[in-house]
Motif scaffolding. Structure first.
Motif, short mmCIF file in Angstrom:
data_model
loop_
_atom_site.label_atom_id
_atom_site.label_comp_id
_atom_site.label_asym_id
_atom_site.label_seq_id
_atom_site.Cartn_x
_atom_site.Cartn_y
_atom_site.Cartn_z
N ALA A 10 20.50 -3.44 14.05
CA ALA A 10 20.80 -3.67 15.46
C ALA A 10 20.91 -5.18 15.71
CB ALA A 10 19.72 -3.07 16.34
N TYR A 11 21.99 -5.57 16.35
CA TYR A 11 22.22 -6.97 16.73
C TYR A 11 22.11 -7.10 18.25
CZ TYR A 11 24.05 -8.05 12.07
OH TYR A 11 24.19 -8.25 10.72
N TYR A 12 21.55 -8.22 18.68
CA TYR A 12 21.38 -8.52 20.10
C TYR A 12 21.97 -9.90 20.38
CZ TYR A 12 17.82 -4.89 19.63
OH TYR A 12 17.15 -3.71 19.35
N SER A 13 22.75 -10.01 21.46
CA SER A 13 23.31 -11.32 21.78
C SER A 13 22.20 -12.26 22.24
CB SER A 13 24.39 -11.21 22.85
OG SER A 13 23.84 -10.82 24.09
N ARG A 14 22.41 -13.54 21.95
CA ARG A 14 21.44 -14.57 22.35
C ARG A 14 22.11 -15.80 22.95
NH1 ARG A 14 20.97 -18.58 18.55
NH2 ARG A 14 18.76 -18.93 18.97
N ALA A 15 23.45 -15.78 23.01
CA ALA A 15 24.21 -16.93 23.51
C ALA A 15 25.57 -16.46 23.99
CB ALA A 15 24.38 -17.98 22.42
N SER A 16 26.21 -17.28 24.80
CA SER A 16 27.56 -16.97 25.30
C SER A 16 28.58 -17.68 24.42
CB SER A 16 27.68 -17.42 26.77
OG SER A 16 26.84 -16.66 27.59
N THR A 17 28.78 -17.09 23.24
CA THR A 17 29.70 -17.66 22.26
C THR A 17 30.50 -16.54 21.61
OG1 THR A 17 27.76 -17.71 20.79
CG2 THR A 17 28.43 -19.80 21.76
N ASN A 20 32.19 -13.64 16.20
CA ASN A 20 32.23 -13.91 14.77
C ASN A 20 31.42 -15.15 14.38
OD1 ASN A 20 34.13 -15.46 16.16
ND2 ASN A 20 35.47 -15.66 14.37
N VAL A 21 30.45 -15.53 15.21
CA VAL A 21 29.55 -16.65 14.91
C VAL A 21 28.14 -16.10 14.79
CG1 VAL A 21 28.62 -18.83 15.77
CG2 VAL A 21 31.03 -18.28 16.13
N ALA A 22 27.47 -16.34 13.67
CA ALA A 22 26.16 -15.74 13.41
C ALA A 22 25.12 -16.12 14.46
CB ALA A 22 25.68 -16.12 12.02
N THR A 23 25.19 -17.36 14.96
CA THR A 23 24.18 -17.80 15.92
C THR A 23 24.36 -17.18 17.30
OG1 THR A 23 25.52 -19.78 16.35
CG2 THR A 23 23.72 -19.99 14.76
N THR A 24 25.43 -16.41 17.50
CA THR A 24 25.57 -15.62 18.72
C THR A 24 24.54 -14.49 18.75
OG1 THR A 24 27.94 -16.09 18.82
CG2 THR A 24 27.18 -14.17 20.06
N TRP A 25 24.05 -14.11 17.57
CA TRP A 25 23.30 -12.87 17.40
C TRP A 25 21.87 -13.09 16.92
CZ3 TRP A 25 26.05 -9.32 19.67
CH2 TRP A 25 27.45 -9.42 19.66
N SER A 26 21.04 -12.10 17.25
CA SER A 26 19.69 -12.01 16.71
C SER A 26 19.45 -10.56 16.28
CB SER A 26 18.66 -12.41 17.77
OG SER A 26 17.33 -12.20 17.31
N ILE A 27 18.63 -10.38 15.27
CA ILE A 27 18.20 -9.01 14.93
C ILE A 27 16.77 -8.77 15.41
CG2 ILE A 27 19.80 -8.78 13.00
CD1 ILE A 27 17.47 -9.34 11.11
N ALA A 28 16.21 -9.76 16.12
CA ALA A 28 14.84 -9.66 16.62
C ALA A 28 14.79 -9.13 18.06
CB ALA A 28 14.15 -11.02 16.55
N GLY A 29 15.90 -9.24 18.79
CA GLY A 29 15.93 -8.83 20.19
C GLY A 29 16.74 -9.80 21.01
N ALA A 36 21.50 -14.28 10.41
CA ALA A 36 22.23 -14.93 9.33
C ALA A 36 23.61 -14.32 9.13
CB ALA A 36 21.44 -14.84 8.03
N THR A 37 23.85 -13.17 9.77
CA THR A 37 25.11 -12.44 9.61
C THR A 37 25.62 -12.03 10.98
OG1 THR A 37 23.88 -10.36 9.33
CG2 THR A 37 24.50 -11.58 7.32
N ILE A 38 26.80 -11.43 11.01
CA ILE A 38 27.39 -10.96 12.26
C ILE A 38 27.53 -9.44 12.22
CG2 ILE A 38 28.62 -13.13 12.59
CD1 ILE A 38 31.17 -11.72 11.68
N PRO A 39 27.67 -8.80 13.38
CA PRO A 39 27.85 -7.35 13.40
C PRO A 39 29.10 -6.91 12.65
CG PRO A 39 27.33 -8.17 15.59
CD PRO A 39 27.61 -9.37 14.73
N ALA A 40 29.00 -5.73 12.06
CA ALA A 40 30.12 -5.15 11.31
C ALA A 40 30.08 -3.65 11.51
CB ALA A 40 30.01 -5.52 9.84
N ASN A 46 24.26 -4.94 20.83
CA ASN A 46 23.76 -4.98 22.21
C ASN A 46 24.16 -6.32 22.84
OD1 ASN A 46 21.81 -2.50 22.25
ND2 ASN A 46 21.31 -3.60 20.36
N ILE A 47 24.97 -6.25 23.90
CA ILE A 47 25.29 -7.45 24.68
C ILE A 47 24.25 -7.55 25.78
CG2 ILE A 47 27.06 -8.71 25.94
CD1 ILE A 47 27.85 -8.02 23.06
N CYS A 48 23.46 -8.62 25.76
CA CYS A 48 22.29 -8.73 26.64
C CYS A 48 22.62 -9.45 27.94
CB CYS A 48 21.17 -9.47 25.91
SG CYS A 48 20.62 -8.67 24.38
#
Length: 206
Positions: A10-17, A20-29, A36-40, A46-48
């Motif tokens: 499960a990936y959760y957004s963490r930024a408005s970017t 296809n950029v890994a730092t857009t995402w978190s797997i922690a919430g 370190a990776t992007i959704p596939a 989850n867009i937060c």
């Protein structure tokens, strides 16, 4: 012998970017440490609340499940960039949610010449924006579109068409709170095509 089945990442957004950029995402919430990776394909996305994630022009994004869920932090928005040929494929279900108070909303913006394909059920609860299809195509491939929020289908002044297409055994269910689908021809055609062997076949368009 014991068989185990692993849960999808499960990936959760963490930024408005960009998607296809890994730092857009978190797997922690939501708002967690950068992934370190992007959704596939096969993942849950989850867009937060408070984030606008963009699928850039020419990029093909995919997921097994997609949830666009606002919160007290703000609106949650997923946008397929205008200018072309980006796509989103969801092999399962998609939810576009409201925050429950009407203050913040979830939105999927499908801009010019982009394509979204959903194989499962699309549920739109967002009361403000919901799903906006502008000179692009939304393809439902075997699921149900349940709308209690707004679904808008808009062409442009340049004559570019927009369409929402239901094929196979798809179902269209509209909420009773008011018009859930709005067609706005701006010069091109706007079309909803419903092919449902169980409930009949019909086409609405301008």
């Amino acid at each position: 012998f014991r068989s185990t089945t692993s849960s999808p990442i499960a990936y959760y957004s963490r930024a408005s970017t960009n998607w296809n950029v890994a730092t857009t995402w978190s797997i922690a919430g939501c708002g967690g440490a950068a992934a370190a990776t992007i959704p596939a394909a096969g993942t849950v996305v989850n867009i937060c609340g408070g984030n606008t994630v963009t699928i850039p022009a020419g990029y093909a994004a995919s997921a097994a499940t997609l949830n666009i869920t606002p919160s007290s932090s703000g609106n949650a928005t997923l946008t397929l960039a205008a200018g072309g040929a980006s796509s989103l494929r969801v092999s399962g279900n998609m939810l576009i949610e409201s925050d429950g108070t009407g203050s913040n909303s979830g939105t999927l913006n499908v801009n010019t010449t982009n394509t979204v394909t959903i194989s499962g059920t699309l549920t739109v609860h967002s009361r403000k924006n919901g799903l906006s299809i502008s000179t692009s195509t939304m393809q439902m491939g075997g699921g149900t579109l349940t709308a209690s929020g707004l679904v808008s289908v808009n062409s442009d002044a340049g004559g570019n068409n927009a369409a929402i297409i239901f094929s196979g055994s798809d179902l269209l269910q509209l909420g009773a709170a008011g018009p859930a689908i709005s067609f706005s021809p701006g010069g091109g055609g706007v079309t909803a095509t419903i092919n449902n062997p169980t409930a009949g076949t019909g086409t609405a368009g301008t």
